[in-house]
Write a protein that holds these residues in place. Structure first.
Motif, mmCIF file in Angstrom:
data_model
loop_
_atom_site.group_PDB
_atom_site.id
_atom_site.type_symbol
_atom_site.label_atom_id
_atom_site.label_comp_id
_atom_site.label_asym_id
_atom_site.label_seq_id
_atom_site.Cartn_x
_atom_site.Cartn_y
_atom_site.Cartn_z
ATOM 1 N N THR A 1 1.532 -0.892 7.019
ATOM 2 C CA THR A 1 0.474 -0.743 6.024
ATOM 3 C C THR A 1 -0.805 -0.324 6.738
ATOM 4 N N LYS A 2 -1.625 0.386 6.022
ATOM 5 C CA LYS A 2 -2.909 0.793 6.595
ATOM 6 C C LYS A 2 -4.060 0.103 5.887
ATOM 7 N N THR A 3 -3.741 -0.534 4.771
ATOM 8 C CA THR A 3 -4.809 -1.184 3.999
ATOM 9 C C THR A 3 -4.299 -2.498 3.419
ATOM 10 N N ALA B 1 -4.283 8.620 9.306
ATOM 11 C CA ALA B 1 -5.429 7.956 8.684
ATOM 12 C C ALA B 1 -4.992 7.190 7.452
ATOM 13 N N ALA B 2 -5.805 6.220 7.054
ATOM 14 C CA ALA B 2 -5.636 5.620 5.737
ATOM 15 C C ALA B 2 -6.363 6.517 4.748
ATOM 16 N N PHE B 3 -5.791 6.682 3.567
ATOM 17 C CA PHE B 3 -6.443 7.484 2.532
ATOM 18 C C PHE B 3 -6.732 6.580 1.339
ATOM 19 N N ASP C 1 0.827 -1.212 0.000
ATOM 20 C CA ASP C 1 0.000 0.000 0.000
ATOM 21 C C ASP C 1 0.857 1.257 0.000
ATOM 22 N N SER D 1 -6.895 1.017 9.560
ATOM 23 C CA SER D 1 -6.701 2.082 10.549
ATOM 24 C C SER D 1 -8.062 2.625 11.001
ATOM 25 N N TYR E 1 1.098 3.778 1.914
ATOM 26 C CA TYR E 1 1.726 4.208 3.155
ATOM 27 C C TYR E 1 3.039 3.460 3.365
ATOM 28 N N MET F 1 -0.897 9.192 -3.949
ATOM 29 C CA MET F 1 -0.695 9.430 -2.517
ATOM 30 C C MET F 1 0.765 9.438 -2.093
#
Ligand SMILES: Cc1cc2nc3c(=O)[nH]c(=O)nc-3n(C[C@H](O)[C@H](O)[C@H](O)COP(=O)(O)OP(=O)(O)OC[C@H]3O[C@@H](n4cnc5c(N)ncnc54)[C@H](O)[C@@H]3O)c2cc1C
Ligand SMILES: Nc1ncnc2c1ncn2[C@@H]1O[C@H](COP(=O)(O)O)[C@@H](O)[C@H]1O
Lengths: 245, 320
Positions: A207-209, B110-112, A88, B145, A90, A121
């Protein structure tokens, strides 16, 4: 430093395997993300005109090496690959930030977006982590001493901004033109072989996703073909059936 | 806890795309049982928002915010999301929103997720669909998140009216000035913007040369449409780069896309295919664009386009 993302060539058929959980990379050719290629070419101009040195970097596995080699053949001086599979934005941004914070880059060039993930992003996240100035949709960049003047495409026009370095930009067409893109020549390809190329092991994983599955758009319904002599029917259909006029 | 919607504006007018964002937020609020807060910067006509169901409108008026600056705007939204405890932030997919959202995501941890095309299919875990591979596919993304920023693809959800009586609060904001300094802006004159247009009239190499664009512009004018073009047309300098649409140009997600003398190469289609209704005018019945369009005319643009324009004018005169 130029960040390059390794993406399927634009005419690639997009298919998935393993119960639609993985991209089917068989028969897919990989290229430098087009927006990154505009950025790389601009960087080569900084090298030719202002004596800049160019590092090129990508987060990816071994199959990414070919695009880094190509970037070196086009004119970058050093190549780096951070050896992790990108999952992802991030995670990628964090890994790139780790590298950038160890070097003294004045300018980081990324693309406006990658044509595979289309996140738009990564550069912004890096900018915020490292407190760099950040401008995206960049269509012109001039640097004088430690000051940059940037043109950015906005809705309905172009704005001019300025800021101090260090700066990170999101590049797109316009920064250089299509016709300015360089196809590596034999000499460049030979030289690339002896340029420094480092594989970085960094095990930071944030990772956030997660992508859990893929799908494709529904097959399109039949087209209605109309005669050029029957434009009234087209207008009628657009008005009464499609309700768009 | 709440859902925060950032309402974008253009010259102090609320953008129409905001109504879709509010409709999305309202639907999400039913799933999450949260209130919907709209954040509006320097706009006067904020009451138009109440048709779309916000529980609260936070309005800020500050000359420092007159010009869009991603850093300043991200900081403002970060402050507001902290003070309201918003865990879900809904924004549009405009270039400015994506620009500020990448910065905001780090500020609020945050996740975007960009290019979101529908309401989450599941809340716990939070799973949402977005378009990817330049509209050639979709993916389901699981967000890990707690705080989430979703940018919603234009025209993917639709607008639902849902009248409410929002509480209106005027707020103030302090922020550290961004290091990016605005110098000047050049606006392309008069024309409708591709990003805002309900109808886009687009033309390709089939037009033979820039001198023939008058028939395209006339049709666009009749339809109050934006004009766009294929990549070679902008590379050849026939039209400005800002009109180049497709995978490597601007994405177009409009109600009606009219493609004239455009073959429909995969890179072109990738950028325009999420438009709702597509009309093709092309001399070649084998042109790939016919495979993805809703209505097609096999015919010569130089003949069809002026005729269509005249007939549309008659139609408009009769229907108004
Ligand atoms: C990396 C990469 C990225 C790309 N990205 C994009 C992108 O973002 N956007 C994009 O558009 N392209 C993109 N392309 C280019 C794309 O592959 C095509 O070359 C391009 O879209 C073709 O443009 P066109 O349809 O205008 O021209 P052509 O393919 O030449 O088609 C012209 C069409 O006009 C028709 N025609 C001719 N005369 C008439 C007439 N009198 N009346 C009606 N019709 C007529 C012809 O039948 C033909 O179908 C990209 C290519 C690459 C390699
Ligand atoms: N795996 C990667 N390695 C290096 N740079 C990347 C990677 N992924 C994205 N980028 C950079 O970030 C830009 C935006 O990517 P994205 O956020 O995926 O749309 C790209 O144009 C690249 O410059």
């Amino acid at each position: 430093m130029v960040c390059v993302s390794c993406v399927p060539e634009t005419t690639s058929k997009i298919n998935f395997t393993n119960n639609n959980t993985e991209f089917d990379s068989s028969q897919v050719q990989y290229v430098i993300n087009p927006n990154d290629e505009f950025g790389l070419t601009r960087a080569v101009w900084f090298k030719e005109n202002d004596g800049a040195e160019i590092d090129v970097i990508s987060v990816g596995l071994e199959n990414t090496d070919q695009i880094l080699r190509k970037a070196l053949a086009i004119g970058a001086d050093r190549g780096y690959r951070i050896n992790q599979e990108p999952t992802d934005s991030y995670q990628v941004a964090k890994l790139l930030s780790n590298h950038i914070s160890k070097h003294n880059y004045d300018l980081v060039i990324a693309g406006r977006e990658s044509i595979d993930y289309n996140g738009g992003m990564v550069p912004g996240i890096i900018a915020e982590i490292l407190h760099f100035n950040y401008v995206t949709n960049c269509v012109d960049l001039k640097i004088n001493e430690n000051k940059a003047k940037i043109k950015r495409e906005i809705e309905g026009g172009i704005e001019t901004l300025s800021c101090k370095l260090p700066l990170i930009i999101g590049a797109q067409k316009g920064l250089v033109e299509e016709s300015d893109l360089k196809i590596p020549n034999m000499r460049g390809i030979m030289q690339a072989r002896s340029k420094p190329f480092e594989i970085i092991e960094d095990n930071t994983v944030e990772t956030k996703t997660n992508t859990i599955s893929f799908s494709k758009p529904d097959n399109h319904k039949e087209i209605k073909l109309l005669s050029p002599d029957n434009l009234d029917e087209l207008i009628d259909l657009l008005h009464n059936e499609a309700k768009v006029i | 806890m709440s859902i925060l919607v950032y309402i974008e504006s253009n010259e102090n007018e609320i953008k129409k795309s905001s109504f879709e964002l509010l409709s999305y937020a309202k639907e999400l609020s039913k799933k999450l049982s949260l209130e919907v807060i709209a954040l509006v910067i320097n706009c006067s006509n904020i009451l138009t928002l109440q048709e779309f169901g916000p529980d609260k409108i936070l309005s800020i008026n500050q000359t420092k915010l007159n010009l869009f600056n991603a850093q300043n705007y991200a900081e403002l939204i970060s402050n507001v999301s902290k003070s309201t405890g918003a865990k879900n932030i809904i924004i549009s997919d405009s270039v400015n929103c994506k620009y500020l959202a990448s910065l905001l995501s780090v500020k609020i941890n945050a996740a975007f997720i960009s290019n979101v095309v529908s309401i989450p299919s599941s809340i716990s875990p939070f799973i949402v669909k977005r378009s990817t591979f330049s509209n050639k596919a979709f993916c389901d993304i699981k967000i890990n998140s707690d705080i989430k920023i979703l940018s919603i693809s234009k025209n993917s959800f639709g607008v639902n009216k849902n009248k409410s009586e929002p509480i209106i609060e005027n707020i103030e904001n302090d922020f550290i000035e961004s290091g990016i300094i605005f110098e000047s802006v050049e606006l392309s004159s008069g024309s409708v913007r591709i990003e805002d247009a309900d109808i886009v009239v687009s033309a390709g190499r089939g037009m033979k040369g820039p001198e023939n664009w008058n028939i395209i512009e006339d049709l666009a004018k009749t339809l109050n449409a934006a004009t766009a073009c294929s990549k070679p047309v902008s590379d050849l300098g026939w039209r400005p780069h800002s009109e180049h649409v497709g995978q490597t140009g601007k994405p177009v997600s409009t109600n009606l896309y009219i493609a004239i003398g455009i073959s429909g190469a995969i890179q072109h289609l990738a950028g325009v295919s999420s438009s709702k209704v597509k009309v093709v005018i092309n001399t070649d019945p084998e042109a790939p664009f016919f495979k993805v369009a809703d209505y097609g005319i096999v015919g010569d643009a130089f003949d069809v386009v002026p005729k269509l324009n005249e007939k549309l004018k008659v139609f408009q005169a009769e229907n108004n």
